[in-house]
Design a protein around this motif. Structure first.
Motif: not given
Length: 271
Positions: A10-14, A20-22, A57-59
């Protein structure tokens, strides 16, 4: 909670878009003075130097902007240069944490199967989840824990090979499915009137084998992904409505169910 996953790094933007909390640079405002902020971003950057990068990723959903910037998130890492083959099991570092004092840094060894893009969390029987509390800890503790989890992958792969060699009887497969439903629905009143045949039904032709590993994966996917149809019954036991089981979308419940199913599989392996 829904995973964003790709069969590529995954890209940093993804990662920032879906978790976003990461990328928080401080903790939530309401944490105690003893709270140690541990940076998810620092971990991402450190692992990236070792070619270990996010693939999923997930949030959890948040009602406020502050909660969005500090809420519970999950990232699955694996080696960037690992070339996947159909049916191959790939070890992953599974990170679960938050920056609002509601979750410690938790690391588990995860397993990923290309054939169904299935995320399986292994295993308290091989390596207990490592938890680092946000008290008197620093980023080096987090990084050490991540590598400790990954080092346990050889034991997990050997465990899988043993499961593949174990062929289950029909009765054992039904027993496995029955016990698995009690892990998915702890209260009998919450458990749908779902025939065990549906829980054991493979979604792909290649998953019709009777070994423990295949049975485990079929049951795991059916319980986690949901979508199994059943009839809701009235007080007299008559069907009144057609419904479908729900997916397990909670990060915490998803991980807990996967760990418990792995433990159940090892119970059948050792019987």
């Amino acid at each position: 909670m829904k995973y964003f996953r790709a069969n590529r790094p995954l890209t940093i933007n993804e990662v920032q878009k879906f978790a976003p909390a990461a990328f928080a640079d401080k903790a939530s405002l309401d944490v105690s003075k003893n709270y140690s902020f541990l940076s998810t971003r620092n971990l991402i950057e450190t692992l990236e130097k070792k070619n270990i990068v996010p693939f999923a990723v997930a949030q959890t959903k948040s009602r406020t902007d502050e909660a969005k910037e500090s809420g519970r998130h999950l990232i699955r890492f694996r080696h960037e240069n690992h070339k996947l083959e159909i049916g191959e099991v790939v070890p992953e570092i599974v990170l679960e944490t938050s920056h609002d004092a509601k979750s410690s840094f938790k690391f588990s060894l995860g397993l990923f199967r290309l054939i169904c893009e299935n995320g399986l969390v292994a295993p308290c029987s091989i390596l207990d989840t490592i938890r680092i509390k946000h008290v008197k800890a620093d980023d080096s503790d987090v990084i050490d824990a991540a590598f400790e989890v990954l080092d346990s992958s050889d034991s997990a792969i050997e465990n899988i090979l043993e499961m593949k060699r174990k062929v289950l009887s029909i009765d054992d497969r039904f027993s496995f499915a029955n016990e698995a439903t009690t892990l998915r629905w702890e209260k009998e009143s919450d458990c749908p009137h779902l025939p065990l045949e549906k829980i054991l039904a493979p979604r792909r032709r290649k998953e019709s084998e009777l070994d423990l590993w295949t049975t485990f994966n079929v049951v795991q996917e059916n319980l986690v992904r949901g979508g199994l149809s059943f009839y809701k019954l009235n007080d007299k036991g008559y069907p009144i409505a057609r419904q479908s089981t729900r997916a397990v979308n909670s990060i915490a419940k998803n991980l807990e169910l996967n760990r418990n199913l792995w433990t159940l599989a090892n119970k059948f392996l050792n019987n």
